[in-house]
Design a protein around this motif. Structure first.
Motif, PDB file in Angstrom:
ATOM      1  N   ALA A   1       0.882  -1.207   0.065  1.00  0.00           N
ATOM      2  CA  ALA A   1       0.142  -0.025   0.061  1.00  0.00           C
ATOM      3  C   ALA A   1       0.948   1.220  -0.005  1.00  0.00           C
ATOM      4  O   ALA A   1       0.475   2.139  -0.495  1.00  0.00           O
ATOM      5  N   ARG A   2       2.068   1.363   0.420  1.00  0.00           N
ATOM      6  CA  ARG A   2       3.031   2.468   0.645  1.00  0.00           C
ATOM      7  C   ARG A   2       3.485   2.444  -0.574  1.00  0.00           C
ATOM      8  O   ARG A   2       4.549   3.409  -0.999  1.00  0.00           O
TER       9      ARG A   2
ATOM     10  N   THR B   1      -8.136  -6.163   2.144  1.00  0.00           N
ATOM     11  CA  THR B   1      -8.116  -7.494   2.858  1.00  0.00           C
ATOM     12  C   THR B   1      -7.863  -8.493   1.718  1.00  0.00           C
ATOM     13  O   THR B   1      -7.647  -9.774   1.794  1.00  0.00           O
ATOM     14  N   LEU B   2      -7.706  -8.044   0.362  1.00  0.00           N
ATOM     15  CA  LEU B   2      -7.561  -8.953  -0.810  1.00  0.00           C
ATOM     16  C   LEU B   2      -6.572  -9.909  -0.657  1.00  0.00           C
ATOM     17  O   LEU B   2      -6.628 -11.168  -0.738  1.00  0.00           O
ATOM     18  N   ILE B   3      -5.089  -9.597  -0.284  1.00  0.00           N
ATOM     19  CA  ILE B   3      -4.109 -10.328   0.024  1.00  0.00           C
ATOM     20  C   ILE B   3      -4.136 -11.442   1.082  1.00  0.00           C
ATOM     21  O   ILE B   3      -4.008 -12.610   1.051  1.00  0.00           O
ATOM     22  N   GLU B   4      -4.916 -10.858   2.221  1.00  0.00           N
ATOM     23  CA  GLU B   4      -5.185 -11.933   3.439  1.00  0.00           C
ATOM     24  C   GLU B   4      -6.041 -12.932   3.080  1.00  0.00           C
ATOM     25  O   GLU B   4      -5.853 -14.007   3.446  1.00  0.00           O
ATOM     26  N   ARG B   5      -7.322 -12.326   2.230  1.00  0.00           N
ATOM     27  CA  ARG B   5      -8.285 -13.392   2.008  1.00  0.00           C
ATOM     28  C   ARG B   5      -7.531 -14.416   1.031  1.00  0.00           C
ATOM     29  O   ARG B   5      -7.757 -15.647   1.175  1.00  0.00           O
ATOM     30  N   PHE B   6      -6.614 -14.152   0.103  1.00  0.00           N
ATOM     31  CA  PHE B   6      -5.893 -14.945  -0.884  1.00  0.00           C
ATOM     32  C   PHE B   6      -4.930 -15.726  -0.264  1.00  0.00           C
ATOM     33  O   PHE B   6      -4.938 -17.012  -0.519  1.00  0.00           O
TER      34      PHE B   6
ATOM     35  N   THR C   1      -1.643  -4.453  -7.814  1.00  0.00           N
ATOM     36  CA  THR C   1      -0.830  -3.236  -7.676  1.00  0.00           C
ATOM     37  C   THR C   1      -0.948  -2.589  -6.104  1.00  0.00           C
ATOM     38  O   THR C   1      -1.923  -3.212  -5.537  1.00  0.00           O
ATOM     39  N   GLY C   2      -0.186  -1.579  -5.837  1.00  0.00           N
ATOM     40  CA  GLY C   2      -0.346  -0.853  -4.676  1.00  0.00           C
ATOM     41  C   GLY C   2      -1.400  -0.333  -4.655  1.00  0.00           C
ATOM     42  O   GLY C   2      -2.059   0.007  -3.588  1.00  0.00           O
ATOM     43  N   LYS C   3      -1.908   0.396  -5.644  1.00  0.00           N
ATOM     44  CA  LYS C   3      -3.479   1.037  -5.848  1.00  0.00           C
ATOM     45  C   LYS C   3      -4.486   0.021  -5.490  1.00  0.00           C
ATOM     46  O   LYS C   3      -5.476   0.191  -4.834  1.00  0.00           O
ATOM     47  N   GLN C   4      -4.314  -1.157  -6.045  1.00  0.00           N
ATOM     48  CA  GLN C   4      -5.521  -2.250  -5.688  1.00  0.00           C
ATOM     49  C   GLN C   4      -5.305  -2.433  -4.209  1.00  0.00           C
ATOM     50  O   GLN C   4      -6.498  -2.861  -3.475  1.00  0.00           O
ATOM     51  N   ALA C   5      -4.027  -2.446  -3.647  1.00  0.00           N
ATOM     52  CA  ALA C   5      -4.104  -2.991  -2.151  1.00  0.00           C
ATOM     53  C   ALA C   5      -4.710  -2.106  -1.392  1.00  0.00           C
ATOM     54  O   ALA C   5      -5.274  -2.019  -0.113  1.00  0.00           O
TER      55      ALA C   5
ATOM     56  N   GLU D   1      -7.261   0.163  -2.147  1.00  0.00           N
ATOM     57  CA  GLU D   1      -8.679  -0.118  -2.317  1.00  0.00           C
ATOM     58  C   GLU D   1      -9.227  -1.199  -1.721  1.00  0.00           C
ATOM     59  O   GLU D   1     -10.438  -1.176  -1.375  1.00  0.00           O
ATOM     60  N   ASP D   2      -8.700  -2.303  -1.736  1.00  0.00           N
ATOM     61  CA  ASP D   2      -9.313  -3.626  -0.942  1.00  0.00           C
ATOM     62  C   ASP D   2      -8.115  -4.185   0.088  1.00  0.00           C
ATOM     63  O   ASP D   2      -7.209  -4.970  -0.489  1.00  0.00           O
TER      64      ASP D   2
END
Length: 127
Positions: A81-82, A110-115, A101-105, A107-108
């Motif tokens: 995110a940074r 929890t995405l990586i954590e869920r994955f 991408t950092g931009k997607q991170a 915006e969401d």
């Protein structure tokens, strides 16, 4: 490096191999305390550019091999995110991949954590 690691693989995608290695090392430093098994996954030497890679990716990839888990996912999320211009590819042991991408991170968040915490039993593949 041998491909016998059974954990997660996070790849830093960048056209500048030195920058990719630097950022992979920064992420590894952030993860070292929570995942002592995490290690760099450097690309194998390849043939000179243009010899056999026509149509192949032009970006250098440097990765990390790690065991995963929600705290690791949270650290990856914060790091990504940074660095909004960075792209990471996360690959689970079951072969499912996620490109973010950092931009997607941002915006969401929890995405990586869920994955990373998904066991892949539902038959779906991200990415």
């Amino acid at each position: 490096m041998p491909d016998s690691h059974t954990g997660y693989r996070i790849t830093v995608v960048d056209e500048d191999p030195l920058r990719a290695r630097k950022e992979a090392r920064e992420l590894l430093t952030a993860l070292a305390d929570v995942d002592p098994t995490a290690r760099l996954d450097l690309p194998r030497p390849s043939s000179p550019a243009g010899v056999s890679d026509k149509g192949g990716p032009s970006a250098e990839t440097v990765g990390l091999l790690l065991s995963g888990g929600s705290f690791v996912a949270a650290l990856v999320q914060v790091w990504l995110a940074r660095v909004p211009q960075r792209t990471l590819v996360v690959k689970r042991p079951d072969g499912a991949t996620l490109q973010i991408t950092g931009k997607q991170a941002r915006e969401d968040d929890t995405l990586i954590e869920r994955f990373l915490t998904d066991d892949g039993d539902d038959g779906t593949t991200a990415g």
